[in-house]
Enzyme design. Structure first.
Site, short mmCIF file in Angstrom:
data_model
loop_
_atom_site.label_atom_id
_atom_site.label_comp_id
_atom_site.label_asym_id
_atom_site.label_seq_id
_atom_site.Cartn_x
_atom_site.Cartn_y
_atom_site.Cartn_z
N GLY A 137 0.81 -1.21 0.00
CA GLY A 137 0.00 0.00 0.00
C GLY A 137 0.84 1.26 0.00
N THR A 139 0.02 3.92 -2.90
CA THR A 139 -0.85 4.91 -3.56
C THR A 139 -2.07 5.23 -2.71
N GLY A 144 -0.97 9.72 -6.07
CA GLY A 144 -0.57 8.61 -6.92
C GLY A 144 0.88 8.77 -7.36
N SER A 145 1.10 9.64 -8.35
CA SER A 145 2.48 9.88 -8.81
C SER A 145 3.32 10.54 -7.74
N TRP A 169 -6.20 1.48 -5.28
CA TRP A 169 -5.59 0.80 -6.44
C TRP A 169 -4.56 -0.23 -6.00
N ALA A 250 10.38 -4.13 -8.58
CA ALA A 250 9.15 -4.48 -9.31
C ALA A 250 9.19 -3.93 -10.74
N ARG A 251 9.73 -2.72 -10.92
CA ARG A 251 9.80 -2.14 -12.27
C ARG A 251 10.72 -2.97 -13.16
N GLU A 371 3.25 1.42 -11.14
CA GLU A 371 4.71 1.38 -10.90
C GLU A 371 5.39 2.60 -11.51
N ASP A 375 4.77 8.97 -18.14
CA ASP A 375 5.32 10.34 -18.03
C ASP A 375 6.33 10.44 -16.90
P1 TGC Z 1 12.57 12.53 -4.41
O1 TGC Z 1 12.77 13.76 -3.59
O2 TGC Z 1 13.13 12.46 -5.79
O3 TGC Z 1 13.09 11.26 -3.62
C1 TGC Z 1 12.77 11.03 -2.26
C2 TGC Z 1 13.83 10.11 -1.69
O4 TGC Z 1 13.76 8.84 -2.37
C3 TGC Z 1 15.02 8.57 -3.02
N1 TGC Z 1 14.70 7.88 -4.27
C4 TGC Z 1 14.87 6.58 -4.45
N2 TGC Z 1 15.37 5.63 -3.64
C5 TGC Z 1 15.42 4.38 -4.10
N3 TGC Z 1 14.95 4.04 -5.32
C6 TGC Z 1 14.42 4.95 -6.16
N4 TGC Z 1 13.93 4.59 -7.37
C7 TGC Z 1 14.37 6.29 -5.75
N5 TGC Z 1 13.91 7.45 -6.29
C8 TGC Z 1 14.12 8.41 -5.37
C9 TGC Z 1 15.67 9.91 -3.21
O5 TGC Z 1 17.06 9.79 -3.33
C10 TGC Z 1 15.25 10.61 -1.93
O6 TGC Z 1 16.05 10.13 -0.87
P2 TGC Z 1 16.48 11.09 0.34
O7 TGC Z 1 17.34 10.22 1.20
O8 TGC Z 1 17.20 12.23 -0.32
O9 TGC Z 1 15.20 11.51 1.00
O10 TGC Z 1 11.01 12.22 -4.43
P3 TGC Z 1 9.83 12.99 -5.14
O11 TGC Z 1 8.76 13.16 -4.12
O12 TGC Z 1 10.31 14.20 -5.90
O13 TGC Z 1 9.29 11.90 -6.20
C11 TGC Z 1 10.07 11.39 -7.19
C12 TGC Z 1 9.22 10.46 -8.08
C13 TGC Z 1 8.12 11.23 -8.80
C14 TGC Z 1 10.17 9.88 -9.11
C15 TGC Z 1 8.61 9.33 -7.23
O14 TGC Z 1 7.72 9.82 -6.31
C16 TGC Z 1 7.93 8.28 -8.07
O15 TGC Z 1 8.57 7.34 -8.55
N6 TGC Z 1 6.55 8.36 -8.27
C17 TGC Z 1 5.81 7.32 -8.91
C18 TGC Z 1 5.00 6.57 -7.88
C19 TGC Z 1 4.90 5.12 -8.17
O16 TGC Z 1 5.64 4.55 -8.96
N7 TGC Z 1 3.97 4.44 -7.51
C20 TGC Z 1 3.86 3.05 -7.63
C21 TGC Z 1 2.95 2.49 -6.58
S1 TGC Z 1 3.08 0.74 -6.40
C22 TGC Z 1 2.38 0.10 -7.76
O17 TGC Z 1 2.01 0.74 -8.68
C23 TGC Z 1 2.29 -1.36 -7.77
S2 TGC Z 1 1.53 -2.04 -9.15
C24 TGC Z 1 2.03 -3.62 -8.84
C25 TGC Z 1 1.60 -4.60 -9.79
O18 TGC Z 1 0.40 -4.96 -9.77
O19 TGC Z 1 2.47 -5.11 -10.54
P1 FAD Z 2 -1.91 10.61 -11.20
O1 FAD Z 2 -0.69 10.68 -10.37
O2 FAD Z 2 -3.08 11.42 -10.80
O3 FAD Z 2 -1.51 10.99 -12.69
C1 FAD Z 2 -2.48 11.33 -13.69
C2 FAD Z 2 -1.73 11.81 -14.93
O4 FAD Z 2 -0.95 12.97 -14.60
C3 FAD Z 2 -0.74 10.77 -15.46
O5 FAD Z 2 -0.74 10.78 -16.87
C4 FAD Z 2 0.60 11.24 -14.95
O6 FAD Z 2 1.69 10.84 -15.77
C5 FAD Z 2 0.41 12.75 -14.97
N1 FAD Z 2 1.30 13.42 -14.02
C6 FAD Z 2 1.30 13.31 -12.66
N2 FAD Z 2 2.28 14.05 -12.14
C7 FAD Z 2 2.94 14.62 -13.17
C8 FAD Z 2 4.06 15.48 -13.29
N3 FAD Z 2 4.76 15.87 -12.21
N4 FAD Z 2 4.45 15.88 -14.52
C9 FAD Z 2 3.78 15.47 -15.63
N5 FAD Z 2 2.70 14.66 -15.58
C10 FAD Z 2 2.30 14.23 -14.38
N6 FAD Z 2 -0.38 1.31 -6.16
C11 FAD Z 2 0.10 0.72 -5.02
O7 FAD Z 2 0.58 1.38 -4.12
N7 FAD Z 2 0.06 -0.65 -4.88
C12 FAD Z 2 -0.46 -1.45 -5.84
O8 FAD Z 2 -0.46 -2.68 -5.69
C13 FAD Z 2 -1.00 -0.85 -7.02
N8 FAD Z 2 -1.60 -1.62 -7.98
C14 FAD Z 2 -2.23 -1.02 -9.02
C15 FAD Z 2 -3.02 -1.79 -9.90
C16 FAD Z 2 -3.71 -1.17 -10.94
C17 FAD Z 2 -4.57 -2.00 -11.84
C18 FAD Z 2 -3.59 0.22 -11.16
C19 FAD Z 2 -4.30 0.91 -12.29
C20 FAD Z 2 -2.82 0.97 -10.30
C21 FAD Z 2 -2.16 0.38 -9.22
N9 FAD Z 2 -1.44 1.16 -8.28
C22 FAD Z 2 -0.92 0.56 -7.15
C23 FAD Z 2 -1.46 2.61 -8.38
C24 FAD Z 2 -0.52 3.17 -9.44
O9 FAD Z 2 0.82 3.10 -9.01
C25 FAD Z 2 -0.95 4.60 -9.71
O10 FAD Z 2 -2.16 4.53 -10.45
C26 FAD Z 2 0.10 5.40 -10.47
O11 FAD Z 2 1.25 5.60 -9.68
C27 FAD Z 2 -0.42 6.75 -10.96
O12 FAD Z 2 -1.13 7.42 -9.96
P2 FAD Z 2 -2.59 8.02 -10.26
O13 FAD Z 2 -3.42 6.93 -10.85
O14 FAD Z 2 -3.07 8.67 -9.02
O15 FAD Z 2 -2.37 9.09 -11.40
#
Ligand code: TGC
Ligand code: FAD
Length: 392
Positions: A137, A139, A144-145, A169, A250-251, A371, A375
């Site tokens: 957990g 998101t 989200g992002s 999600w 995971a990515r 993940e 964008d």
């Molecule tokens: P930022 O200030 O850049 O970084 C905060 C701290 O994190 C460190 N860091 C990392 N550490 C390890 N691995 C990475 N990839 C890292 N990226 C950053 C960074 O060095 C910093 O550390 P410290 O010690 O200086 O505090 O953070 P930000 O708030 O500006 O955000 C950066 C951003 C946008 C890249 C990050 O928030 C991001 O990757 N957002 C996307 C969110 C996301 O991917 N959510 C996924 C949720 S899980 C999911 O989707 C599961 S789906 C599973 C499935 O069904 O397969």
């Molecule tokens: P938003 O963050 O609201 O983004 C909406 C749009 O705005 C996107 O096109 C994005 O690229 C754009 N955007 C956002 N910020 C910026 C920026 N700074 N600059 C330019 N464009 C931007 N999460 C978990 O934690 N655990 C899970 O197991 C998990 N499983 C998932 C399973 C499914 C089927 C789905 C659909 C999602 C899952 N997620 C999970 C959540 C997933 O990681 C989020 O949906 C994803 O990170 C995007 O967040 P959001 O949907 O809130 O979109």
């Protein structure tokens, strides 16, 4: 659904670069997908249910914790084997790969990396065998992002923590036994907590009406004054970097998995194009269809090489987060494009559940968003090459 006649494309003989162990692990996963996933997955997707009958099989092919050491129940394999397993599973279905990704990289990995020895012994063997299923957990409805903005929080109540908030999600949420949950403490610092089903105030409602990842269960994690024992905090790392490091793993798996889906679409389209006769000859004989097939194979081959090199770097612990982002972004994009082109090669048949292509295409619409969105991964590359963050 048609019988599974999958033949993996390997245009550059990448097999030669794999070890015997890699090939053995890959082939075992491939055979298992053919036998256990392909026959049931279309029905599961149509009915929008996760097929729980495959959990034991996933555990047996090493899909739960491929690189977690054997002493904790994992398979003790390297990163390339992990990638190959994800490739084969997603060749079957992205939703099944999702379940395996979450279990391995987002639940077992943080417990292994940041947990205590007691936590490792208590949870990892059960997660590896599939006796326990996990969710992750991060998101939230409004974050989200930008997970750093999360509002889910816990307060120190002396002998326990009190957890409040909601995650949205979440893959595996509706049936998970344990959830690794990221929440802020009273100082606003992010920590991981292990929350168990049955804890009072913890509920996991399912998210319905998805057109994508229908064979994967998605839901919410809701915490209303949940008393979490203090020994359930992951002590090894705090801050946003802790969950983000799990996302790296995971990515990486998704970069390989997406190519599995692309390979399946290409292989299906090639076979269909050679058999389908129009204007007196197989449609594979028309230049426009050959262009589609040739471009698909070119992109798959490039992505296979990208994955292999990334796997080598991961094995040496030298892959950067930005390199992983590039592979996730590229490979999911080419997979979704290949699915769209392959669907066209099948004409009207391409929209039916007789073939896997439309299911892959719809699944990949989630894969390109979760993940880290397409964008966000571009911006991660942008930051890496310029040194200037463009997120905010
Ligand atoms: P930022 O200030 O850049 O970084 C905060 C701290 O994190 C460190 N860091 C990392 N550490 C390890 N691995 C990475 N990839 C890292 N990226 C950053 C960074 O060095 C910093 O550390 P410290 O010690 O200086 O505090 O953070 P930000 O708030 O500006 O955000 C950066 C951003 C946008 C890249 C990050 O928030 C991001 O990757 N957002 C996307 C969110 C996301 O991917 N959510 C996924 C949720 S899980 C999911 O989707 C599961 S789906 C599973 C499935 O069904 O397969
Ligand atoms: P938003 O963050 O609201 O983004 C909406 C749009 O705005 C996107 O096109 C994005 O690229 C754009 N955007 C956002 N910020 C910026 C920026 N700074 N600059 C330019 N464009 C931007 N999460 C978990 O934690 N655990 C899970 O197991 C998990 N499983 C998932 C399973 C499914 C089927 C789905 C659909 C999602 C899952 N997620 C999970 C959540 C997933 O990681 C989020 O949906 C994803 O990170 C995007 O967040 P959001 O949907 O809130 O979109």
């Amino acid at each position: 659904m048609k019988p599974d006649l999958f033949q993996a494309p390997d245009y550059y003989n990448i097999d030669e670069l794999l070890t015997d162990e890699h090939r053995m692990v890959r082939d075992a996963a491939r055979e298992w997908v053919k036998k256990e996933v392909s026959p049931i997955i279309e029905d599961a997707a149509q009915q929008a249910t996760f097929p729980t009958s495959i959990v034991n099989g996933l555990a047996e092919i090493g899909a739960f914790g491929p690189y977690i050491p054997e002493e904790y129940g994992g398979a003790g394999l390297d990163q390339i084997s992990y990638g190959l397993i994800m490739q084969e599973i997603e060749r079957g279905d992205s939703g099944v790969r999702s379940t395996a990704s979450v279990q391995s990289s987002l639940v077992m990995y943080p417990i292994y990396k940041y947990g205590t020895e007691e936590q490792r012994k208590k949870y990892l063997p059960k997660l590896a065998s599939g006796e326990f299923m996990g969710s992750f957990g991060l998101t939230e409805p409004d974050h989200g992002s930008n997970p750093g903005g999360m509002v889910t929080n816990f307060k120190d109540k002396g002998d326990h923590y009190l957890l409040n908030g909601a995650k949205m999600w979440i893959s595996n949420a509706p049936f998970c036994d344990v959830a690794v949950v990221w929440a802020k403490n009273e100082e606003g610092r992010i920590h991981g907590l292990i929350v168990e089903r049955g804890m009072e105030g913890f509920t996991t409602p399912e998210t319905h009406n998805k057109w994508s990842l229908r064979a994967s269960a998605t839901g919410e994690l809701i915490f209303q004054d949940v008393k979490v024992p203090k020994e359930n905090l992951l002590p090894g790392r705090s801050g946003l970097g802790a969950p983000l490091s799990c996302l790296d793993s995971a990515r990486f798996g998704i970069a390989w998995g997406a190519i599995g889906a692309a390979m399946d679409c290409y292989d299906t389209a090639l076979r269909y194009a050679k058999e389908r006769i129009q204007f007196g000859k197989p449609i594979a004989g028309f230049q426009l269809q050959q262009k589609k097939l040739a471009e698909m194979l070119t992109e798959i081959t490039k992505a296979q090489l990208l994955n292999l090199r990334l796997g080598q770097l991961r094995n040496k612990d030298k892959a950067t987060s930005a390199q992983i982002s590039m592979a996730k972004r590229n490979n999911v994009e080419i997979a979704i494009n290949i699915a769209r082109e392959a669907r066209q090669i099948l004409g009207g048949m391409g929209i039916t559940g007789e073939y896997s292509i439309m299911r892959h295409m719809m699944n990949l619409e989630s894969v390109i968003t979760y993940e880290g969105t397409h964008d966000i991964h571009l911006l991660i590359t942008g930051l890496d090459i310029t040194g200037i963050p463009a997120f905010k």
